[in-house]
Design an enzyme around this catalytic site. Structure first.
Site, PDB file in Angstrom:
ATOM      1  CG  PHE A   1       1.670  -3.709  -1.949  1.00 41.10           C
ATOM      2  CD1 PHE A   1       2.458  -4.195  -2.983  1.00 41.10           C
ATOM      3  CD2 PHE A   1       1.756  -4.321  -0.705  1.00 41.10           C
ATOM      4  CE1 PHE A   1       3.315  -5.269  -2.776  1.00 41.10           C
ATOM      5  CE2 PHE A   1       2.609  -5.390  -0.492  1.00 41.10           C
ATOM      6  CZ  PHE A   1       3.395  -5.866  -1.537  1.00 41.10           C
ATOM      7  CG  ASP A   2      -0.124   2.403  -6.803  1.00 40.18           C
ATOM      8  OD1 ASP A   2      -1.065   3.109  -6.404  1.00 40.18           O
ATOM      9  OD2 ASP A   2       0.139   2.237  -8.008  1.00 40.18           O
TER      10      ASP A   2
END
Length: 215
Positions: free
Chosen positions: A7-8
């Site tokens: 995940f960013d």
């Protein structure tokens, strides 16, 4: 299909607009630069800071480094927590973890700041680890962060990884490393930007993202 979900952070797990825009305002005032519109400032969310100072304001490498220092004067003290978790994200992370997915944060934000943000919002229990850039802005390109996350998690089969993010940098970084990507539309990138970058999946909302991640 995917065992690991990367995940960013900004624009994907949390909405950092207030802290980031205020930090840019602090830096730009120092240099005597006219403050852009709020919408323009929000477009700076995602790319590495030196890149933004150079491409948007014509800074040299040296001046961009100074710009980053001024930005961080505000960000480290106040902007870091001028931030909020997107609705539905804690539930998404809990569901994915319950299904046996390994979750990793892969962000161009400095790792030191990213850890503080994730811990502040009580999300650290969901992640194997939090992978970010260094404070000297090395390892700030998205492909470098992703490669670092793969190495740190000892992943041998890249086909089992999905990168989730809201900007083209997330998608292009994933492609460069050779993993699949999912662009989200509840952050700061547009459908056109994510499609042009070559996202393998697009999620309009957290519900759609859940379905893609558990696929």
């Amino acid at each position: 299909m995917f065992d690991y979900i990367f995940f960013d952070l900004d624009g994907t797990l949390t909405d950092p607009a207030l802290g980031i825009t205020n930090s840019f305002i602090h830096a730009l005032k120092y240099f005597g630069i006219e403050i852009p519109s709020y919408e323009k400032l929000c477009s700076f969310i995602g790319p590495p800071l030196p890149e933004t100072f150079k491409t948007q304001f014509g800074f040299s490498e040296e001046k961009a480094s100074e710009g980053v220092k001024k930005y961080r004067e505000y960000f480290a003290e106040k902007g870091l927590l001028e931030n909020s978790v997107y609705p539905g994200i804690p539930e998404l992370l809990a569901e994915l973890k319950n299904k046996g997915k390994k979750l990793v944060v892969a962000t161009s934000k400095p790792e030191e700041y990213s850890v503080r943000i994730i811990e502040h919002f009580g999300l650290s229990k969901y992640f194997e680890n939090i992978c970010g850039s260094k404070m000297d802005e090395t390892r700030s390109k998205k492909d470098e962060v992703i490669a670092y996350a793969i190495e740190r998690n000892n992943i041998s089969d890249k086909s089992k990884i999905l990168m989730v993010g809201d900007r083209k940098h997330d998608i292009l970084g994933a492609k460069k490393v050779g993993i699949k990507s999912c662009g989200v539309l509840f952050g700061y990138g547009s459908l056109e930007e994510l499609n042009a970058a070559g996202a393998d999946f697009i999620a309009e909302n957290v519900s759609q993202l859940t379905n893609i991640c558990v696929f």
